[in-house]
Design a protein around this motif. Structure first.
Motif, PDB file in Angstrom:
ATOM      1  N   VAL A   1       0.862  -1.183   0.000  1.00  0.00           N
ATOM      2  CA  VAL A   1       0.000   0.000   0.000  1.00  0.00           C
ATOM      3  C   VAL A   1       0.896   1.231   0.000  1.00  0.00           C
ATOM      4  CG1 VAL A   1      -1.704   1.310   1.317  1.00  0.00           C
ATOM      5  CG2 VAL A   1      -1.865  -1.178   1.187  1.00  0.00           C
TER       6      VAL A   1
ATOM      7  N   HIS B   1      -3.537  -5.418   5.899  1.00  0.00           N
ATOM      8  CA  HIS B   1      -3.807  -4.313   4.975  1.00  0.00           C
ATOM      9  C   HIS B   1      -2.817  -4.266   3.814  1.00  0.00           C
ATOM     10  CE1 HIS B   1      -7.188  -2.497   6.950  1.00  0.00           C
ATOM     11  NE2 HIS B   1      -6.565  -2.449   8.100  1.00  0.00           N
TER      12      HIS B   1
ATOM     13  N   PRO C   1      -2.253  -6.076   0.462  1.00  0.00           N
ATOM     14  CA  PRO C   1      -3.003  -7.025  -0.369  1.00  0.00           C
ATOM     15  C   PRO C   1      -2.156  -8.157  -0.944  1.00  0.00           C
ATOM     16  CG  PRO C   1      -3.535  -4.740  -0.945  1.00  0.00           C
ATOM     17  CD  PRO C   1      -2.341  -4.689  -0.042  1.00  0.00           C
TER      18      PRO C   1
ATOM     19  N   HIS D   1     -10.986  -9.130   3.295  1.00  0.00           N
ATOM     20  CA  HIS D   1     -11.217  -8.398   2.043  1.00  0.00           C
ATOM     21  C   HIS D   1     -10.035  -7.492   1.712  1.00  0.00           C
ATOM     22  CE1 HIS D   1     -12.999  -6.336  -1.240  1.00  0.00           C
ATOM     23  NE2 HIS D   1     -13.187  -5.207  -0.590  1.00  0.00           N
ATOM     24  N   HIS D   2      -9.387  -6.925   2.711  1.00  0.00           N
ATOM     25  CA  HIS D   2      -8.195  -6.117   2.439  1.00  0.00           C
ATOM     26  C   HIS D   2      -6.979  -7.012   2.194  1.00  0.00           C
ATOM     27  CE1 HIS D   2      -9.181  -1.810   2.981  1.00  0.00           C
ATOM     28  NE2 HIS D   2     -10.278  -2.338   3.499  1.00  0.00           N
TER      29      HIS D   2
ATOM     30  N   PRO E   1      -8.131  -8.690  -1.705  1.00  0.00           N
ATOM     31  CA  PRO E   1      -9.179  -7.808  -2.231  1.00  0.00           C
ATOM     32  C   PRO E   1      -9.791  -8.248  -3.559  1.00  0.00           C
ATOM     33  CG  PRO E   1      -7.014  -6.821  -2.538  1.00  0.00           C
ATOM     34  CD  PRO E   1      -6.815  -8.030  -1.681  1.00  0.00           C
TER      35      PRO E   1
ATOM     36  N   HIS F   1     -14.406  -4.248  -8.447  1.00  0.00           N
ATOM     37  CA  HIS F   1     -13.197  -5.082  -8.392  1.00  0.00           C
ATOM     38  C   HIS F   1     -12.984  -5.898  -9.662  1.00  0.00           C
ATOM     39  CE1 HIS F   1     -11.738  -4.750  -4.150  1.00  0.00           C
ATOM     40  NE2 HIS F   1     -12.966  -4.295  -3.962  1.00  0.00           N
TER      41      HIS F   1
ATOM     42  N   HIS G   1     -12.329   3.368  -5.131  1.00  0.00           N
ATOM     43  CA  HIS G   1     -12.390   2.268  -4.171  1.00  0.00           C
ATOM     44  C   HIS G   1     -11.093   1.460  -4.157  1.00  0.00           C
ATOM     45  CE1 HIS G   1     -14.044  -0.717  -1.545  1.00  0.00           C
ATOM     46  NE2 HIS G   1     -13.780  -1.682  -2.416  1.00  0.00           N
TER      47      HIS G   1
ATOM     48  N   HIS H   1      -8.630   2.973  -2.019  1.00  0.00           N
ATOM     49  CA  HIS H   1      -8.842   2.670  -0.595  1.00  0.00           C
ATOM     50  C   HIS H   1      -8.063   1.415  -0.201  1.00  0.00           C
ATOM     51  CE1 HIS H   1     -10.918   1.910   3.198  1.00  0.00           C
ATOM     52  NE2 HIS H   1     -11.261   0.712   2.747  1.00  0.00           N
ATOM     53  N   HIS H   2      -7.942   0.462  -1.122  1.00  0.00           N
ATOM     54  CA  HIS H   2      -7.210  -0.778  -0.842  1.00  0.00           C
ATOM     55  C   HIS H   2      -5.709  -0.628  -1.022  1.00  0.00           C
ATOM     56  CE1 HIS H   2     -10.406  -3.779  -0.259  1.00  0.00           C
ATOM     57  NE2 HIS H   2     -11.123  -3.057  -1.103  1.00  0.00           N
ATOM     58  N   TYR H   3      -5.287   0.098  -2.046  1.00  0.00           N
ATOM     59  CA  TYR H   3      -3.874   0.079  -2.443  1.00  0.00           C
ATOM     60  C   TYR H   3      -3.127   1.380  -2.155  1.00  0.00           C
ATOM     61  CZ  TYR H   3      -5.074  -4.227  -4.858  1.00  0.00           C
ATOM     62  OH  TYR H   3      -5.499  -5.502  -5.139  1.00  0.00           O
TER      63      TYR H   3
ATOM     64  N   PHE I   1      -5.940   3.042   3.246  1.00  0.00           N
ATOM     65  CA  PHE I   1      -7.139   2.382   3.757  1.00  0.00           C
ATOM     66  C   PHE I   1      -7.778   3.149   4.910  1.00  0.00           C
ATOM     67  CE2 PHE I   1      -3.260   0.278   5.305  1.00  0.00           C
ATOM     68  CZ  PHE I   1      -3.332   0.556   6.667  1.00  0.00           C
TER      69      PHE I   1
END
Length: 383
Positions: A90, A158, A160, A280-281, A284, A339, A354, A357-359, A362
């Motif tokens: 991230v 967190h 991925p 999910h994180h 993802p 996704h 979105h 938010h993951h990469y 977060f």
């Protein structure tokens, strides 16, 4: 007897800087030297000066303080764990592309490097067992098994990982089956419920309905009895429910799924966090864990629907719930599409938002269907 190696972060070590709890690190190992403070030949002030820090260089600096071989051997008596990998994927400079397809994670190398979760084995038991910790004194890591601090769990979960096929939660297939949800289960399961509640609301403006269990088919049978004005009243409530869902979407995502700072450092809570949102994180792009299983959403919606029936008359409550459920269906289907699907302009923009938010960060960007509440509550994520 097996010995448990606890994996900590540098932040964990840095939080122990007092005479009541003094930790240091050296060559990737973590030491609790609290009991040694009063026995240190140079006095406790000298150790406290470096509390929470890496003492590798200072112990080798003869001008600072000369240490004998026996000092290093004595230090081994105070080992409580080791520092985990601080490599992150991230990053604030991450940018989403229209054809974003991350490379699959090398499962063996990932486990060897991070000593977090072995993606080749069922995950849930690993989280449960690694979240249970005691801290022995040990001199080597032979015949040892792992644990990790809350800080290390949150750092790793967190970052991925990506697999070609869904990771397993459980060993037995019957348990594993219940952790996987195909996206179209959401509209198939909740769509008829939302429609039924809409009709029930429309009918309730005119008559008092018996309990659902007494005459469940009544709203369908009485369609011809419902005045058009009732549909209008229910539609207004439906729109209110749409708006309420957008708030709930933000609140659930930010204050329930991302409760990281207030998460108790206990295996039960770490496992619950992993089940609800951590996975999910961590994974993802897992196609079968992008929408909520019906049982999970049923649990989340129960207190909300009961509150609606406490605050509003039945006709109004059911209209609002119908609108909220409809937007929930839109939310989960859109979440899957963000996704895994090529999308038109607005949705393409939300996809970038979105995925950032993951990469990217977060701790920002909690909106999935829109950015409106991120703007209102100052959690907008620049993309």
């Amino acid at each position: 007897m097996s010995k448990r190696i606890i994996i900590y972060t540098a932040e964990d070590v840095a939080s122990h800087t007092t005479s009541a709890s003094c930790w240091v690190s050296r060559h990737g190992k973590v030491y609790d030297v609290t009991r040694f403070l009063n026995d240190h030949p140079g006095g406790d002030d000298y150790i406290l000066k470096y509390a929470g820090k890496n003492i590798g260089e200072v112990m080798q600096d003869k001008d600072e303080h000369d240490h004998s071989e026996s000092a290093y051997e004595m230090l081994d008596e105070y080992i409580v764990g080791r520092l985990g990998s601080d490599t992150t994927t991230v990053s604030d400079d991450w940018e989403a592309t229209d054809d974003f397809h991350p490379d699959d994670t090398d499962q063996a190398k990932d486990f060897e490097k991070n000593q977090f979760l072995d993606l080749r084995k069922p995950l849930l038991r690993q989280v449960w067992e690694a979240g249970w910790r005691y801290v022995p004194t040990f001199k080597s890591s032979s015949n040892a098994y792992r644990g990790f601090s809350k800080s290390y769990y949150l750092q790793q979960v967190h970052q991925p990982r990506h697999l070609a096929e869904p990771a397993r939660f459980f060993g037995p297939d019957i348990l594993e089956y219940n952790t996987r949800t195909v996206w179209y289960v959401v509209p198939i399961f909740w769509g008829p419920i939302a429609a039924y509640l809409f009709l029930r609301s429309a009918l309730q403006w005119s008559i008092l309905l018996p309990a659902f269990t007494a005459q469940p088919a009544l709203p369908w049978k009485a369609l011809s009895m419902i005045p058009k004005s009732n549909y209008l009243q229910t539609l207004l409530c439906f729109f209110v429910g749409n708006a309420i869902w957008t708030i709930l979407e933000y609140v659930f995502h930010r204050f329930l799924f991302h409760i990281d700072a207030f998460l108790p450092d206990h295996r039960a809570f770490l496992t619950l966090h992993f089940l609800m949102h951590g996975v999910h994180h961590y994974l993802p792009m897992d196609r079968l864990r992008l929408v909520m299983p019906p049982a999970l959403f049923f649990t989340l919606q129960t207190p909300m629907t009961r509150l609606a029936h406490t605050l509003f008359p039945p006709a109004m409550a059911n209209g609002i719930i119908s609108g909220a459920f409809t937007f929930y269906i839109l939310y989960d289907c859109m979440h899957y599409a963000l996704h895994h699907t090529r999308l038109p302009a607005y949705f393409k923009e939300m996809k970038k938002y979105h995925l950032a938010h993951h990469y990217k960060n977060f701790d920002l960007g909690f909106g999935v269907t829109s950015k409106i509440w991120d703007i209102v509550f100052n959690t907008l994520l620049p993309v």
